[in-house]
Design a protein around this motif. Sequence first.
Motif, mmCIF file in Angstrom:
data_model
loop_
_atom_site.group_PDB
_atom_site.id
_atom_site.type_symbol
_atom_site.label_atom_id
_atom_site.label_comp_id
_atom_site.label_asym_id
_atom_site.label_seq_id
_atom_site.Cartn_x
_atom_site.Cartn_y
_atom_site.Cartn_z
ATOM 1 N N LYS A 73 0.025 4.623 -2.278
ATOM 2 C CA LYS A 73 -0.394 5.869 -1.633
ATOM 3 C C LYS A 73 -0.027 7.105 -2.444
ATOM 4 C CE LYS A 73 -0.416 4.244 3.100
ATOM 5 N NZ LYS A 73 0.204 4.308 4.416
ATOM 6 N N ASN A 74 1.071 7.046 -3.167
ATOM 7 C CA ASN A 74 1.522 8.199 -3.931
ATOM 8 C C ASN A 74 0.943 8.247 -5.340
ATOM 9 O OD1 ASN A 74 3.146 9.176 -1.840
ATOM 10 N ND2 ASN A 74 4.774 7.762 -2.398
ATOM 11 N N MET A 75 0.139 7.273 -5.693
ATOM 12 C CA MET A 75 -0.449 7.232 -7.030
ATOM 13 C C MET A 75 -1.771 7.981 -7.060
ATOM 14 S SD MET A 75 0.167 3.375 -8.305
ATOM 15 C CE MET A 75 1.801 2.696 -8.452
ATOM 16 N N THR A 76 -2.098 8.473 -8.233
ATOM 17 C CA THR A 76 -3.384 9.143 -8.404
ATOM 18 C C THR A 76 -4.501 8.108 -8.443
ATOM 19 O OG1 THR A 76 -3.317 9.034 -10.810
ATOM 20 C CG2 THR A 76 -2.288 10.969 -9.771
ATOM 21 N N ASP A 77 -5.728 8.584 -8.305
ATOM 22 C CA ASP A 77 -6.876 7.690 -8.409
ATOM 23 C C ASP A 77 -6.893 6.987 -9.759
ATOM 24 O OD1 ASP A 77 -7.711 8.434 -5.891
ATOM 25 O OD2 ASP A 77 -9.369 9.693 -6.589
ATOM 26 N N GLU B 253 -4.356 6.203 -11.682
ATOM 27 C CA GLU B 253 -3.327 5.166 -11.737
ATOM 28 C C GLU B 253 -3.760 3.919 -10.983
ATOM 29 O OE1 GLU B 253 0.797 7.718 -12.098
ATOM 30 O OE2 GLU B 253 -0.210 7.676 -10.142
ATOM 31 N N SER C 49 0.818 -1.209 0.000
ATOM 32 C CA SER C 49 0.000 0.000 0.000
ATOM 33 C C SER C 49 0.855 1.265 0.000
ATOM 34 C CB SER C 49 -0.961 0.013 1.191
ATOM 35 O OG SER C 49 -0.243 0.019 2.408
ATOM 36 N N SER C 50 2.065 1.191 0.539
ATOM 37 C CA SER C 50 2.940 2.368 0.546
ATOM 38 C C SER C 50 3.271 2.800 -0.882
ATOM 39 C CB SER C 50 4.213 2.092 1.333
ATOM 40 O OG SER C 50 4.944 1.035 0.746
ATOM 41 N N GLN C 51 3.357 1.859 -1.799
ATOM 42 C CA GLN C 51 3.616 2.187 -3.199
ATOM 43 C C GLN C 51 2.398 2.834 -3.845
ATOM 44 O OE1 GLN C 51 4.642 -1.864 -4.274
ATOM 45 N NE2 GLN C 51 6.721 -1.197 -4.755
#
Length: 47
Positions: free
Chosen positions: A25-29, A31, A21-23
């Motif tokens: 978290k920084n993605m847009t909806d 993505e 999930s840490s990967q």
Amino acid sequence: MSRQERKNMVNFIEKMNGVESSQLKNMTDQEVEHIYNSIYSQLEHQE
């Protein structure tokens, strides 16, 4: 996308693809949704 939808998609991606999930978290909806749809499409074609 609602928070619950995103949370459900992230949970699905984590379980099916082993992505943390840490990967995500920084993605847009968009993505996250693209990854979700890609995994779901692969599963449909396997059946």
